[in-house]
Design a protein around this motif. Sequence first.
Motif, mmCIF file in Angstrom:
data_model
loop_
_atom_site.group_PDB
_atom_site.id
_atom_site.type_symbol
_atom_site.label_atom_id
_atom_site.label_comp_id
_atom_site.label_asym_id
_atom_site.label_seq_id
_atom_site.Cartn_x
_atom_site.Cartn_y
_atom_site.Cartn_z
ATOM 1 N N SER A 32 1.078 3.832 13.404
ATOM 2 C CA SER A 32 1.877 2.633 13.109
ATOM 3 C C SER A 32 2.746 3.334 11.871
ATOM 4 C CB SER A 32 1.057 1.605 12.170
ATOM 5 O OG SER A 32 1.733 1.123 11.313
ATOM 6 N N TRP A 33 4.042 3.127 12.009
ATOM 7 C CA TRP A 33 4.933 3.955 11.179
ATOM 8 C C TRP A 33 5.099 3.385 9.626
ATOM 9 C CZ3 TRP A 33 8.507 0.883 8.921
ATOM 10 C CH2 TRP A 33 8.886 -0.285 9.638
ATOM 11 N N PHE A 34 4.345 2.111 9.580
ATOM 12 C CA PHE A 34 4.305 1.437 8.208
ATOM 13 C C PHE A 34 2.928 1.823 7.757
ATOM 14 C CE2 PHE A 34 5.035 -1.371 4.696
ATOM 15 C CZ PHE A 34 6.232 -1.056 4.310
ATOM 16 N N ALA A 35 2.553 3.064 7.340
ATOM 17 C CA ALA A 35 1.199 2.978 6.603
ATOM 18 C C ALA A 35 0.878 2.480 5.321
ATOM 19 C CB ALA A 35 0.657 4.660 6.415
ATOM 20 N N PRO A 36 0.238 1.344 5.081
ATOM 21 C CA PRO A 36 0.135 0.685 4.148
ATOM 22 C C PRO A 36 -0.525 1.439 2.810
ATOM 23 C CG PRO A 36 -1.250 -0.555 5.499
ATOM 24 C CD PRO A 36 -0.666 0.797 6.161
ATOM 25 N N CYS A 37 -0.304 1.291 1.617
ATOM 26 C CA CYS A 37 -1.027 1.985 0.691
ATOM 27 C C CYS A 37 -2.506 1.376 0.432
ATOM 28 C CB CYS A 37 -0.234 1.987 -0.769
ATOM 29 S SG CYS A 37 -0.334 0.231 -1.684
ATOM 30 N N ASN B 28 0.877 -6.844 -2.388
ATOM 31 C CA ASN B 28 0.917 -7.179 -0.879
ATOM 32 C C ASN B 28 0.123 -6.735 0.022
ATOM 33 O OD1 ASN B 28 3.792 -8.924 -1.379
ATOM 34 N ND2 ASN B 28 4.660 -7.185 -1.474
ATOM 35 N N CYS B 29 -0.461 -5.503 -0.148
ATOM 36 C CA CYS B 29 -1.462 -5.122 0.522
ATOM 37 C C CYS B 29 -2.829 -5.905 0.304
ATOM 38 C CB CYS B 29 -1.802 -3.680 0.420
ATOM 39 S SG CYS B 29 -0.784 -2.479 1.415
ATOM 40 N N ALA B 30 -3.027 -6.141 -0.983
ATOM 41 C CA ALA B 30 -4.207 -7.169 -1.329
ATOM 42 C C ALA B 30 -4.024 -8.750 -0.759
ATOM 43 C CB ALA B 30 -4.190 -7.338 -2.946
ATOM 44 N N ALA B 31 -2.928 -8.910 -0.653
ATOM 45 C CA ALA B 31 -2.739 -10.481 -0.212
ATOM 46 C C ALA B 31 -2.504 -10.315 1.591
ATOM 47 C CB ALA B 31 -1.261 -10.948 -0.524
ATOM 48 N N GLY B 32 -2.851 -9.113 1.837
ATOM 49 C CA GLY B 32 -2.924 -9.337 3.491
ATOM 50 C C GLY B 32 -1.489 -9.042 4.486
ATOM 51 N N ARG B 33 -0.349 -8.739 3.416
ATOM 52 C CA ARG B 33 0.828 -8.764 3.671
ATOM 53 C C ARG B 33 1.320 -7.230 3.600
ATOM 54 N NH1 ARG B 33 1.848 -13.289 0.176
ATOM 55 N NH2 ARG B 33 2.687 -11.842 -1.218
ATOM 56 N N GLY B 34 0.745 -6.418 4.606
ATOM 57 C CA GLY B 34 0.880 -4.764 4.275
ATOM 58 C C GLY B 34 2.071 -4.584 4.800
ATOM 59 N N TRP B 35 3.066 -5.207 5.626
ATOM 60 C CA TRP B 35 4.529 -5.187 5.887
ATOM 61 C C TRP B 35 5.417 -5.260 4.959
ATOM 62 C CZ3 TRP B 35 2.141 -9.598 7.058
ATOM 63 C CH2 TRP B 35 2.614 -10.847 6.546
ATOM 64 N N TYR C 270 9.251 -5.056 10.945
ATOM 65 C CA TYR C 270 7.825 -4.905 11.706
ATOM 66 C C TYR C 270 7.341 -6.002 12.019
ATOM 67 C CZ TYR C 270 4.616 -1.238 12.919
ATOM 68 O OH TYR C 270 3.738 -0.270 13.576
ATOM 69 N N GLY C 271 7.971 -7.047 12.287
ATOM 70 C CA GLY C 271 7.297 -8.390 12.974
ATOM 71 C C GLY C 271 6.355 -8.880 12.043
ATOM 72 N N SER C 272 6.569 -8.705 10.583
ATOM 73 C CA SER C 272 5.435 -9.225 9.579
ATOM 74 C C SER C 272 4.242 -8.880 10.360
ATOM 75 C CB SER C 272 5.674 -10.719 9.314
ATOM 76 O OG SER C 272 7.304 -10.965 9.270
ATOM 77 N N SER C 273 4.056 -7.768 10.669
ATOM 78 C CA SER C 273 2.843 -7.378 11.224
ATOM 79 C C SER C 273 1.867 -6.498 10.454
ATOM 80 C CB SER C 273 2.924 -6.517 12.512
ATOM 81 O OG SER C 273 3.807 -7.364 13.662
ATOM 82 N N VAL C 274 0.423 -6.801 10.674
ATOM 83 C CA VAL C 274 -0.622 -6.011 10.332
ATOM 84 C C VAL C 274 -1.094 -5.104 11.505
ATOM 85 C CG1 VAL C 274 -2.777 -5.954 9.252
ATOM 86 C CG2 VAL C 274 -1.167 -7.625 8.261
ATOM 87 N N ALA C 275 -0.738 -3.985 11.203
ATOM 88 C CA ALA C 275 -0.961 -3.150 12.568
ATOM 89 C C ALA C 275 -2.447 -3.337 12.833
ATOM 90 C CB ALA C 275 -0.642 -1.662 12.070
ATOM 91 N N ARG C 276 -3.346 -3.059 12.176
ATOM 92 C CA ARG C 276 -4.740 -3.128 12.726
ATOM 93 C C ARG C 276 -5.205 -4.670 13.000
ATOM 94 N NH1 ARG C 276 -7.734 0.866 8.995
ATOM 95 N NH2 ARG C 276 -6.795 2.815 9.802
#
Length: 377
Positions: A92-97, A102-109, A315-321
Amino acid sequence: MTMIDEGIRSEAVTFHPEKGLALETITLAAPGKGQVRVDIKATGVCHSDLHILNGDWPVDRPLVMGHEASGTVADIGPEVQGVAVGDHVVLSWFAPCGHCRNCAAGRGWLCTGTKALDNTLPDGTTAYSDADGAPLWPYLGLGTFSNSVIVPESAVVVVPKELPFDVGALLGCSITTGIGAVVNTAKVPMGSSTLVVGCGGVGLSIVMGLKLIGANPIIAADVSEEKLAKAAELGATHTLRADTTDVVSWAQENYGGVDFAFEAIGRIQSIESLPGTLAPGGTAVLVGMTAQGLRASIDPFDLADQGKSILGCNYGSSVARVDIPKLAGLYLAGQLPLDQLIGSVRPLHQAQAALDDLRRGKGLRSVLRPATAAADL
Ligand SMILES: [Zn+2]
Ligand SMILES: [Zn+2]
Protein backbone atom coordinates in the motif's frame (compact mmCIF):
# COMPACT_ATOMS: atom_id res chain seq x y z
CA MET A 1 20.02 -10.46 -7.29
CA THR A 2 23.39 -10.91 -5.68
CA MET A 3 24.32 -10.75 -2.04
CA ILE A 4 27.13 -8.28 -1.45
CA ASP A 5 28.69 -7.15 1.80
CA GLU A 6 26.51 -4.18 2.51
CA GLY A 7 23.22 -5.24 0.95
CA ILE A 8 21.37 -6.73 -1.97
CA ARG A 9 21.53 -5.67 -5.59
CA SER A 10 18.41 -5.18 -7.65
CA GLU A 11 17.53 -4.01 -11.16
CA ALA A 12 15.32 -0.93 -10.90
CA VAL A 13 13.66 1.74 -13.02
CA THR A 14 14.65 5.14 -11.66
CA PHE A 15 13.69 8.74 -12.40
CA HIS A 16 16.23 11.54 -12.21
CA PRO A 17 14.77 15.08 -12.36
CA GLU A 18 17.49 16.08 -14.88
CA LYS A 19 17.72 12.93 -17.00
CA GLY A 20 14.34 11.19 -16.80
CA LEU A 21 13.87 7.41 -16.67
CA ALA A 22 16.80 5.02 -16.40
CA LEU A 23 17.32 1.31 -15.80
CA GLU A 24 20.06 0.80 -13.24
CA THR A 25 21.41 -1.59 -10.65
CA ILE A 26 20.65 -0.34 -7.16
CA THR A 27 21.67 -1.57 -3.73
CA LEU A 28 19.16 -2.29 -0.96
CA ALA A 29 20.24 -2.05 2.67
CA ALA A 30 19.16 -4.86 4.98
CA PRO A 31 15.68 -4.28 6.46
CA GLY A 32 15.90 -2.09 9.56
CA LYS A 33 13.63 -1.97 12.58
CA GLY A 34 10.00 -2.42 11.53
CA GLN A 35 11.00 -2.91 7.88
CA VAL A 36 10.34 -5.73 5.45
CA ARG A 37 12.09 -6.80 2.25
CA VAL A 38 9.64 -7.90 -0.43
CA ASP A 39 10.56 -9.57 -3.72
CA ILE A 40 8.30 -7.92 -6.30
CA LYS A 41 6.33 -10.31 -8.51
CA ALA A 42 4.16 -7.78 -10.38
CA THR A 43 3.85 -3.99 -10.43
CA GLY A 44 1.22 -1.85 -12.13
CA VAL A 45 1.85 1.29 -14.18
CA CYS A 46 -0.35 4.13 -12.90
CA HIS A 47 -1.08 7.76 -13.80
CA SER A 48 0.68 8.81 -10.61
CA ASP A 49 3.91 7.49 -12.16
CA LEU A 50 3.19 9.48 -15.31
CA HIS A 51 2.57 12.67 -13.28
CA ILE A 52 6.17 12.42 -12.03
CA LEU A 53 7.59 11.91 -15.54
CA ASN A 54 5.52 14.80 -16.92
CA GLY A 55 6.70 17.13 -14.16
CA ASP A 56 3.08 17.66 -12.99
CA TRP A 57 4.18 16.79 -9.46
CA PRO A 58 7.71 18.23 -9.21
CA VAL A 59 10.35 16.22 -7.32
CA ASP A 60 13.76 17.41 -6.16
CA ARG A 61 15.49 14.03 -5.83
CA PRO A 62 16.12 10.86 -7.83
CA LEU A 63 13.42 8.22 -7.27
CA VAL A 64 12.98 4.51 -7.69
CA MET A 65 9.64 4.57 -9.54
CA GLY A 66 6.46 2.53 -9.05
CA HIS A 67 3.90 2.33 -6.26
CA GLU A 68 1.37 -0.47 -6.91
CA ALA A 69 2.75 -3.96 -6.48
CA SER A 70 2.52 -7.44 -5.03
CA GLY A 71 5.19 -9.93 -4.05
CA THR A 72 6.52 -12.25 -1.38
CA VAL A 73 8.21 -11.40 1.90
CA ALA A 74 11.91 -12.27 1.58
CA ASP A 75 13.31 -10.90 4.85
CA ILE A 76 12.12 -9.05 7.93
CA GLY A 77 13.89 -6.59 10.21
CA PRO A 78 13.78 -6.43 14.01
CA GLU A 79 10.40 -5.88 15.69
CA VAL A 80 8.33 -6.93 12.65
CA GLN A 81 5.40 -8.87 14.07
CA GLY A 82 2.58 -9.07 11.54
CA VAL A 83 4.27 -10.73 8.55
CA ALA A 84 6.58 -13.68 8.01
CA VAL A 85 9.03 -14.72 5.29
CA GLY A 86 7.09 -16.37 2.45
CA ASP A 87 3.87 -14.44 2.99
CA HIS A 88 2.20 -13.15 -0.18
CA VAL A 89 1.61 -9.44 0.15
CA VAL A 90 0.16 -6.39 -1.57
CA LEU A 91 1.95 -3.10 -0.94
CA SER A 92 0.00 0.00 0.00
CA TRP A 93 1.55 3.33 -1.08
CA PHE A 94 -0.04 5.30 1.73
CA ALA A 95 1.61 3.72 4.77
CA PRO A 96 -0.21 5.34 7.72
CA CYS A 97 1.78 6.59 10.74
CA GLY A 98 -0.60 4.90 13.19
CA HIS A 99 -0.35 7.79 15.66
CA CYS A 100 -2.06 10.90 14.24
CA ARG A 101 -5.65 11.90 14.97
CA ASN A 102 -6.97 10.50 11.67
CA CYS A 103 -5.16 7.17 12.14
CA ALA A 104 -6.61 6.96 15.66
CA ALA A 105 -10.08 7.55 14.22
CA GLY A 106 -9.65 4.74 11.65
CA ARG A 107 -9.23 7.14 8.72
CA GLY A 108 -5.74 6.12 7.64
CA TRP A 109 -6.23 7.57 4.13
CA LEU A 110 -6.21 11.02 5.75
CA CYS A 111 -3.06 10.33 7.81
CA THR A 112 -1.13 13.53 8.46
CA GLY A 113 1.97 11.80 9.82
CA THR A 114 2.84 9.61 6.80
CA LYS A 115 6.19 10.19 5.07
CA ALA A 116 5.07 8.32 1.94
CA LEU A 117 4.19 11.55 0.13
CA ASP A 118 7.72 12.87 0.84
CA ASN A 119 9.09 9.78 -0.95
CA THR A 120 10.96 8.47 2.09
CA LEU A 121 10.66 5.68 4.63
CA PRO A 122 8.78 6.64 7.85
CA ASP A 123 12.04 7.73 9.55
CA GLY A 124 12.91 10.07 6.66
CA THR A 125 15.62 7.81 5.22
CA THR A 126 15.93 5.57 2.16
CA ALA A 127 17.23 2.00 1.90
CA TYR A 128 18.24 2.46 -1.77
CA SER A 129 21.50 3.69 -3.30
CA ASP A 130 23.01 3.81 -6.78
CA ALA A 131 26.27 2.30 -8.04
CA ASP A 132 28.21 5.28 -6.63
CA GLY A 133 26.56 4.98 -3.22
CA ALA A 134 24.37 8.08 -3.73
CA PRO A 135 20.84 7.82 -2.29
CA LEU A 136 17.83 6.96 -4.46
CA TRP A 137 14.43 7.64 -2.89
CA PRO A 138 11.36 5.37 -2.80
CA TYR A 139 8.47 6.85 -4.81
CA LEU A 140 5.51 7.12 -2.38
CA GLY A 141 7.63 5.30 0.19
CA LEU A 142 7.81 2.12 -1.97
CA GLY A 143 9.69 2.28 -5.31
CA THR A 144 8.21 -0.91 -6.77
CA PHE A 145 9.78 -0.83 -10.27
CA SER A 146 12.50 -3.06 -8.83
CA ASN A 147 13.24 -6.73 -8.20
CA SER A 148 13.01 -6.09 -4.46
CA VAL A 149 11.93 -3.30 -2.11
CA ILE A 150 12.48 -2.32 1.52
CA VAL A 151 9.21 -1.01 2.99
CA PRO A 152 7.74 -0.34 6.42
CA GLU A 153 5.60 -3.13 7.86
CA SER A 154 2.69 -0.66 7.84
CA ALA A 155 2.78 -0.70 3.99
CA VAL A 156 2.43 -4.48 3.78
CA VAL A 157 -0.93 -6.25 3.52
CA VAL A 158 -0.95 -10.06 3.67
CA VAL A 159 -3.23 -11.65 1.06
CA PRO A 160 -4.24 -15.26 0.28
CA LYS A 161 -1.64 -17.28 -1.65
CA GLU A 162 -4.26 -18.14 -4.31
CA LEU A 163 -4.52 -14.47 -5.34
CA PRO A 164 -2.69 -13.97 -8.68
CA PHE A 165 0.20 -11.51 -8.31
CA ASP A 166 -1.00 -9.40 -11.29
CA VAL A 167 -4.37 -8.82 -9.61
CA GLY A 168 -2.66 -8.19 -6.29
CA ALA A 169 -0.51 -5.47 -7.84
CA LEU A 170 -3.56 -3.52 -9.00
CA LEU A 171 -5.17 -3.89 -5.57
CA GLY A 172 -2.34 -1.70 -4.29
CA CYS A 173 -3.72 1.42 -5.97
CA SER A 174 -6.17 1.65 -8.89
CA ILE A 175 -8.74 -1.00 -7.92
CA THR A 176 -8.86 -0.02 -4.26
CA THR A 177 -9.16 3.65 -5.23
CA GLY A 178 -11.98 3.05 -7.73
CA ILE A 179 -14.12 0.62 -5.76
CA GLY A 180 -13.44 2.57 -2.55
CA ALA A 181 -14.71 5.74 -4.22
CA VAL A 182 -18.08 3.98 -4.66
CA VAL A 183 -18.45 2.11 -1.38
CA ASN A 184 -16.41 4.22 1.08
CA THR A 185 -16.28 7.80 -0.19
CA ALA A 186 -19.69 8.16 -1.84
CA LYS A 187 -21.48 5.21 -0.14
CA VAL A 188 -23.69 4.86 -3.24
CA PRO A 189 -27.06 3.26 -2.36
CA MET A 190 -28.46 0.39 -4.47
CA GLY A 191 -30.45 1.59 -7.48
CA SER A 192 -28.74 4.99 -7.73
CA SER A 193 -28.26 6.51 -11.17
CA THR A 194 -24.55 6.95 -11.92
CA LEU A 195 -22.02 8.30 -14.43
CA VAL A 196 -18.31 7.55 -14.72
CA VAL A 197 -16.17 9.94 -16.78
CA GLY A 198 -12.90 8.31 -17.84
CA CYS A 199 -12.47 4.53 -18.15
CA GLY A 200 -8.83 3.87 -17.34
CA GLY A 201 -7.85 1.52 -14.49
CA VAL A 202 -9.54 3.65 -11.83
CA GLY A 203 -12.65 4.46 -13.91
CA LEU A 204 -13.22 0.80 -14.81
CA SER A 205 -12.80 -0.09 -11.13
CA ILE A 206 -15.51 2.45 -10.33
CA VAL A 207 -17.76 0.74 -12.92
CA MET A 208 -17.11 -2.63 -11.24
CA GLY A 209 -17.87 -1.15 -7.82
CA LEU A 210 -21.14 0.31 -9.11
CA LYS A 211 -22.13 -3.04 -10.64
CA LEU A 212 -21.27 -4.79 -7.35
CA ILE A 213 -23.53 -2.55 -5.25
CA GLY A 214 -26.37 -2.57 -7.80
CA ALA A 215 -26.34 0.95 -9.27
CA ASN A 216 -28.61 1.61 -12.27
CA PRO A 217 -27.99 3.04 -14.77
CA ILE A 218 -24.20 2.92 -14.93
CA ILE A 219 -23.25 5.36 -17.69
CA ALA A 220 -19.60 5.26 -18.81
CA ALA A 221 -17.99 8.05 -20.86
CA ASP A 222 -14.60 7.97 -22.56
CA VAL A 223 -13.01 8.85 -25.93
CA SER A 224 -11.75 5.28 -26.52
CA GLU A 225 -14.00 2.62 -28.07
CA GLU A 226 -11.77 -0.09 -26.58
CA LYS A 227 -12.23 1.24 -23.05
CA LEU A 228 -15.98 1.73 -23.51
CA ALA A 229 -16.31 -1.86 -24.73
CA LYS A 230 -14.50 -3.02 -21.58
CA ALA A 231 -16.73 -0.79 -19.43
CA ALA A 232 -19.80 -2.47 -20.99
CA GLU A 233 -18.32 -5.91 -20.26
CA LEU A 234 -17.75 -4.93 -16.63
CA GLY A 235 -21.27 -3.65 -16.03
CA ALA A 236 -21.83 -0.25 -17.69
CA THR A 237 -25.43 -0.12 -18.94
CA HIS A 238 -24.73 2.78 -21.34
CA THR A 239 -21.52 3.97 -23.02
CA LEU A 240 -20.96 7.47 -24.38
CA ARG A 241 -18.22 8.76 -26.68
CA ALA A 242 -17.18 11.86 -24.73
CA ASP A 243 -15.58 13.43 -27.81
CA THR A 244 -18.77 13.35 -29.89
CA THR A 245 -21.54 13.48 -27.25
CA ASP A 246 -22.40 16.36 -24.91
CA VAL A 247 -22.38 14.28 -21.72
CA VAL A 248 -24.12 16.98 -19.62
CA SER A 249 -27.06 17.34 -22.03
CA TRP A 250 -27.29 13.58 -22.51
CA ALA A 251 -27.49 12.91 -18.75
CA GLN A 252 -30.08 15.66 -18.23
CA GLU A 253 -32.26 14.73 -21.24
CA ASN A 254 -32.27 10.99 -20.58
CA TYR A 255 -32.26 10.78 -16.79
CA GLY A 256 -32.91 14.29 -15.46
CA GLY A 257 -29.31 14.13 -14.20
CA VAL A 258 -27.65 11.35 -12.21
CA ASP A 259 -27.43 10.79 -8.45
CA PHE A 260 -23.65 10.23 -8.50
CA ALA A 261 -21.06 11.30 -11.09
CA PHE A 262 -17.41 10.23 -10.85
CA GLU A 263 -14.46 11.93 -12.57
CA ALA A 264 -11.57 9.49 -12.96
CA ILE A 265 -9.13 11.35 -15.22
CA GLY A 266 -8.08 14.52 -13.43
CA ARG A 267 -8.97 16.70 -16.43
CA ILE A 268 -10.15 20.21 -15.60
CA GLN A 269 -12.77 20.39 -18.36
CA SER A 270 -14.51 17.21 -17.24
CA ILE A 271 -14.27 18.24 -13.56
CA GLU A 272 -15.96 21.58 -14.37
CA SER A 273 -18.78 19.90 -16.30
CA LEU A 274 -19.44 17.23 -13.64
CA PRO A 275 -21.96 19.15 -11.42
CA GLY A 276 -24.01 19.85 -14.57
CA THR A 277 -24.58 16.12 -15.05
CA LEU A 278 -26.24 15.76 -11.61
CA ALA A 279 -29.87 15.50 -10.59
CA PRO A 280 -31.00 17.77 -7.74
CA GLY A 281 -29.33 16.51 -4.54
CA GLY A 282 -26.71 14.67 -6.58
CA THR A 283 -23.06 14.20 -5.69
CA ALA A 284 -19.97 14.72 -7.86
CA VAL A 285 -16.95 12.68 -6.76
CA LEU A 286 -13.46 13.83 -7.78
CA VAL A 287 -11.24 10.75 -8.00
CA GLY A 288 -8.79 11.61 -10.81
CA MET A 289 -5.69 13.52 -9.73
CA THR A 290 -4.84 16.73 -11.59
CA ALA A 291 -1.44 18.37 -11.85
CA GLN A 292 -0.70 20.49 -8.78
CA GLY A 293 -1.73 24.17 -8.75
CA LEU A 294 -4.58 24.01 -11.28
CA ARG A 295 -7.95 25.72 -10.66
CA ALA A 296 -11.44 24.70 -11.78
CA SER A 297 -14.56 26.85 -11.86
CA ILE A 298 -18.06 25.80 -10.78
CA ASP A 299 -21.52 27.42 -10.77
CA PRO A 300 -22.11 28.04 -7.03
CA PHE A 301 -25.76 29.05 -7.54
CA ASP A 302 -26.56 25.72 -9.21
CA LEU A 303 -24.74 23.87 -6.41
CA ALA A 304 -26.59 25.63 -3.58
CA ASP A 305 -29.97 25.95 -5.32
CA GLN A 306 -30.06 22.28 -6.36
CA GLY A 307 -28.50 20.93 -3.17
CA LYS A 308 -25.61 19.32 -5.03
CA SER A 309 -22.33 18.24 -3.41
CA ILE A 310 -18.75 17.76 -4.53
CA LEU A 311 -16.64 15.14 -2.70
CA GLY A 312 -12.88 14.71 -2.90
CA CYS A 313 -11.61 11.13 -2.85
CA ASN A 314 -8.07 10.00 -2.09
CA TYR A 315 -7.20 6.27 -2.25
CA GLY A 316 -10.92 5.45 -2.23
CA SER A 317 -11.10 6.49 1.45
CA SER A 318 -9.64 3.03 2.05
CA VAL A 319 -7.91 1.43 5.00
CA ALA A 320 -5.52 -0.90 3.19
CA ARG A 321 -5.53 -3.66 5.82
CA VAL A 322 -9.34 -3.75 5.74
CA ASP A 323 -10.20 -3.05 2.12
CA ILE A 324 -7.48 -4.92 0.20
CA PRO A 325 -8.21 -8.36 1.78
CA LYS A 326 -11.95 -7.70 1.35
CA LEU A 327 -11.55 -7.03 -2.39
CA ALA A 328 -9.15 -9.97 -2.80
CA GLY A 329 -11.81 -12.18 -1.20
CA LEU A 330 -14.51 -10.93 -3.55
CA TYR A 331 -12.23 -11.67 -6.54
CA LEU A 332 -11.48 -15.19 -5.30
CA ALA A 333 -15.22 -15.78 -4.73
CA GLY A 334 -15.90 -14.87 -8.37
CA GLN A 335 -17.79 -11.67 -7.56
CA LEU A 336 -15.33 -9.08 -8.91
CA PRO A 337 -13.61 -9.86 -12.25
CA LEU A 338 -10.51 -7.83 -11.38
CA ASP A 339 -8.24 -9.73 -13.78
CA GLN A 340 -10.16 -8.18 -16.68
CA LEU A 341 -8.49 -4.83 -16.00
CA ILE A 342 -5.10 -6.16 -17.01
CA GLY A 343 -4.03 -5.23 -20.53
CA SER A 344 -0.38 -5.88 -21.29
CA VAL A 345 2.07 -7.78 -19.12
CA ARG A 346 5.70 -6.86 -19.87
CA PRO A 347 9.14 -7.27 -18.39
CA LEU A 348 10.21 -4.53 -15.98
CA HIS A 349 12.76 -3.04 -18.38
CA GLN A 350 9.91 -2.06 -20.73
CA ALA A 351 8.54 0.49 -18.23
CA GLN A 352 9.08 3.36 -20.67
CA ALA A 353 6.94 1.69 -23.36
CA ALA A 354 4.19 0.99 -20.80
CA LEU A 355 4.23 4.63 -19.66
CA ASP A 356 4.12 5.80 -23.30
CA ASP A 357 0.98 3.68 -23.84
CA LEU A 358 -0.57 5.19 -20.72
CA ARG A 359 0.22 8.73 -21.94
CA ARG A 360 -1.48 7.98 -25.28
CA GLY A 361 -4.49 6.42 -23.53
CA LYS A 362 -3.73 3.13 -25.30
CA GLY A 363 -4.71 -0.23 -23.86
CA LEU A 364 -5.85 -1.30 -20.41
CA ARG A 365 -3.72 -1.45 -17.27
CA SER A 366 -0.07 -2.43 -17.88
CA VAL A 367 1.64 -4.74 -15.43
CA LEU A 368 5.43 -5.10 -15.26
CA ARG A 369 7.20 -8.20 -14.01
CA PRO A 370 10.80 -8.19 -12.83
CA ALA A 371 12.95 -10.82 -14.59
CA THR A 372 13.42 -12.47 -11.18
CA ALA A 373 9.64 -12.98 -10.93
CA ALA A 374 9.14 -14.69 -14.29
CA ALA A 375 9.88 -18.20 -13.05
CA ASP A 376 7.18 -17.95 -10.36
CA LEU A 377 4.30 -17.00 -12.62
ZN1 LIG B 1 -1.48 4.73 -8.47
ZN1 LIG C 1 -1.42 8.87 10.79
